[in-house]
Design an enzyme around this catalytic site. Structure first.
Site: not given
Length: 791
Positions: A361-362, A488, A592-593
């Site tokens: 998806w980046d 994640e 995480k992000q």
């Protein structure tokens, strides 16, 4: 870590003034040349020493089994891994019978320069052989933006101190021996000798190798041709074997005499075309390249990049190192997709085998926004690839008991490759991310043919998934349960805000497209009832909110979880997934992000200004940034809510992530999303650019460290230049007009070539938020309190 003094700060290039053999793998990624179709890592021409040899073709892969200790229904049966193709970079040199190898003799000087304007990698060196014979060597390498199948090298050698026997061997080599991969899940599975010989030939100064993969049955053709220029008499001969083709040129040179070898390499692959067809394809490409000549390729490359930088450059005054880093990032993002033309853009581009060469998806969320405003044809190509995989995504949805399409979490050919389903299959937000890229591309470019063709079909099939994945609860809310959002460390959650808001946008856009392109919608069996259902689900979308804390929850009940014990987590226990079981991570408040913060960036109209500020401060103290995707998003939202110094720090982290090897994995390739994130942090962060309901809005503000920011974006055939100083922003549109924008909430109409300068509204001062212990970004400049961490 790579010490920055090794790379002098220069605005338009990356220069390595000395060769560090301990950093070869990292610099091979940094100095990679690509065009979206071909990828050449920055290996030394002589092939050895090397960190990680790498030559790649976009979409060319081998299948490999996915082992499971305990398999289950719907688990992918096999994966895809990008493989090292036939290496055409090799040019070996013998000096009076001594092989040129920088590990032996004396390397008097060595410099490499990646030129962002010329699109070439230059190398200059002087070497004294173990026998005391000196030579000067220079090379210039390019992967062509204008001739998609072509790469080339101009290689010069000259003796320094007396008559010298020189032998140059130019090679094509298949099935190179690769170093063993480290125990890192982000590194590709190494497939030894994946290519099977089909044909080899050598004639004059031209050679050919054709191979195919054992399992995926893809065919690869590589050919090379040469121009030899030498004042002395030369002897030349070619030969070929199943995995090697070689041209050898020998000459005896005096000081002042030079042997020049220009090497043209053509590369192509196909899953359907015959061996003769592939042979003819590369032969034709090679003939065209030789006709253009080395000077023609160089001129075309410069012309292509001159045009790109006119449309895409970002100017930063006040921090030359970040200026260099942002241009480095933009250049590599361009290289990742410029000529992909119906192929994916991988997480590492074509700079290395990290993540097995997969696309995530980046691409849609970070890389395509940059390309949409700078190289929109690359976005059309990337979304055309997604559309080409649509039938596979629809079959995957049926396998999962769903309607529409379920696009893969990670893939090369369109089939799911993730063996860990909680972070793979369950991350359904990939559907909405693809839809977001479709919406943005159609809106920014005005490409009606795309919108009425590929665009509507992608929107319809992604929207259908949400209606079958979610459901209405007894309170009338539309819920999407048991999925994984961008973070994640929080898998299998109910009503992830990012996923729900992006799905809401997807449903609304599909409904609008179906009404605008009614005939095409009917061909896709869209009914009025289905359109009404999409709108009803969008209107009733569940967006969890914690009334007690006054913040949005990342997902339902997230704020009731125990907060991770950051104080008892040592700095060497990051990234957390390498030291703690997912079971522990999933049930704690640790991120995480950026997830909820990303939702605020992507769907700004869904939050009030006060909600954004409170949300940002809350989630800042939980986000550990174990993902390279996080810093750019945090930079954007930090700038919006008024933490300009913090935004500046996060910009530096994402812009310098690869130049400093911040995450210790640059050896496996560059982080395309993070490099794209430097543009996003500048344009959406300090430029304050957002796209809402077809209107582009700007709320520019600069951090104290920057004196000036200027950038250009393309909007429906127009070029909008934005120039920002501490007190004012100037907007200039060229190519036509008028253009309607918003500046700090006020409408502005721009006419062609008539700049408007408007005051910048200062940010309200706010206390700097805290981060988890040991996870604050490195401060970009000294702060008054010397007790705080310094760069």
């Amino acid at each position: 870590m790579i010490e920055r003094p090794g790379f002098p700060v220069e605005p338009w290039c990356l220069r390595e003034s000395r060769l560090d053999l301990g950093l070869l793998a990292q610099t091979e990624s940094l100095f990679a040349l690509c065009n979206g179709h071909i990828g050449w890592r920055g290996n030394l021409e002589e092939g050895e020493p090397h960190g990680l040899p790498g030559s790649y073709l976009n979409g060319f892969y081998e299948r490999r089994p996915l082992p499971y200790g305990e398999a289950g229904y719907g688990f992918p049966e096999s994966g895809q891994t990008v493989i090292n193709i036939t290496n055409g970079k090799l040019i070996r040199l013998l000096v009076d019978d001594e092989p040129f190898d920088v590990r032996y003799g004396h390397l008097r000087s060595h410099e490499r320069v990646l030129d962002f304007q010329a699109g070439v990698l230059r190398r200059e060196l002087e070497w004294i052989s173990p026998a005391g014979r000196g030579v000067a060597i220079s090379s210039v390498r390019l992967v062509s933006f204008t001739q998609r199948a072509i790469a080339a090298i101009c290689y010069d050698v000259e003796p320094l101190d007396g008559p010298t026997r020189i032998v140059v061997q130019s090679e094509l080599v298949a099935n190179e021996q690769l170093p063993l991969a480290r125990r890192d899940p982000r590194v590709s599975a190494v497939l030894q000798s994946p290519l099977e010989h089909e044909e080899d030939a050598a004639d004059g100064v031209r050679s050919l190798l054709v191979h195919s993969t054992r399992n995926s049955k893809l065919r690869l053709a590589a050919a090379m041709d040469h121009l030899v220029d030498c004042e002395a008499q030369t002897r030349q001969y070619s030969e070929s074997w199943p995995d090697l083709a070689r041209l050898t040129v020998a000459a005896r040179l005096r000081p002042g005499q030079r042997l020049r070898l220009v090497k043209f390499v053509a590369l192509g692959w196909s899953g359907t075309r015959s061996r003769p067809a592939m042979r003819d394809q590369v032969d034709g490409a090679l003939t065209a390249a030789v006709q253009a000549g080395w000077d023609g390729l160089i001129a075309d490359q410069r012309g292509y990049l001159d045009d790109f930088w006119r449309r895409a450059d970002v100017e930063l005054d006040g921090d030359l190192e970040l200026q260099q880093a942002v241009r480095f990032g933009l250049y590599h993002v361009l290289q990742s997709g410029a000529r992909s033309e119906g192929r994916a853009i991988a997480a590492k581009g074509l700079t290395g085998p990290g993540y097995d060469g997969h696309s995530f998806w980046d691409t849609e969320t970070f890389v395509l926004p940059v390309l949409t405003y700078t190289v929109p044809e690359a976005v059309s190509g990337a979304l055309t690839w997604r559309h080409a995989t649509l039938r596979k995504a629809m079959r995957r949805a049926r396998q999962l008991g769903l309607r529409g399409a379920a696009f893969p979490w990670r893939t090369i050919n369109g089939k799911e490759c993730s063996a860990y389903w909680p972070a793979g299959t369950a991350a359904f937000h990939i559907n909405a991310d693809i839809a977001d890229a479709v919406i943005r591309y159609a809106d920014v470019t005005g490409d009606q043919d795309f919108a009425a063709g590929i665009g509507i079909e992608l929107l319809v099939q992604t929207a259908r998934l949400w209606l079958s994945l979610g459901h209405f609860d007894d309170r009338g809310r539309f819920r999407i349960d048991g999925i994984t959002g961008p973070d994640e460390y929080s898998a299998l959650v109910d009503n992830n805000v990012y996923t729900n808001l992006m799905a809401q946008q997807n449903l609304q856009a599909a409904a609008r497209a179906a009404e605008e392109f009614g005939e095409r919608a009917r061909e896709l069996s869209v009914t009025g009832k289905e359109i009404r259902a999409w709108r009803a689900a969008a209107d009733a979308m569940c967006v969890p909110y914690d009334e007690k804390l006054g913040i949005h929850q990342q997902a339902e009940d997230f704020t009731s979880h125990q907060v991770w014990d950051f104080a008892r987590t040592s700095p060497d226990q990051y990234p957390l997934q390498a030291f703690f079981p997912y079971f522990e991570l999933y049930r704690k408040q640790v991120i995480k992000q950026a997830d909820l913060v990303l939702a605020m960036m992507m769907r700004p109209e869904a939050f009030t200004a006060e909600q954004k500020a409170r949300n940002f401060d809350y989630y800042e103290k939980l986000t550990v940034r174990d993902s390279s995707l996080s810093a750019s998003t945090q930079a954007v939202m930090a700038a919006e809510v008024g933490h300009l110094d913090l935004a500046y720090d996060y910009l530096a982290e994402t812009a310098l992530i690869d130049l400093t090897d911040f995450q210790d994995n640059v050896r496996d390739g560059l982080h395309m999303a993070a490099l794209a994130g430097s543009w996003i942090a500048v344009v959406a962060g300090f430029g304050g650019m957002r796209r809402q309901e077809g209107m582009h809005t700007f709320a520019p503000r600069l951090p104290p460290a920057l004196n000036r920011l200027a950038f250009t974006i393309g909007l429906r055939g127009l070029a909008l230049r934005v120039e920002i100083t501490a007190g004012a922003a100037t907007y200039t549109v060229s190519g036509g007009g008028p253009l309607h924008i918003m500046h700090h909430g006020s409408p502005v109409t721009l006419t062609a070539d008539e700049p408007q300068t408007l005051p910048v509204r200062p940010a309200e001062p706010r206390p700097r938020p805290t981060q988890p212990a040991g996870r604050a970004p490195i401060w970009r400049q000294p702060r008054p309190d010397s007790r705080l961490p310094q760069p």
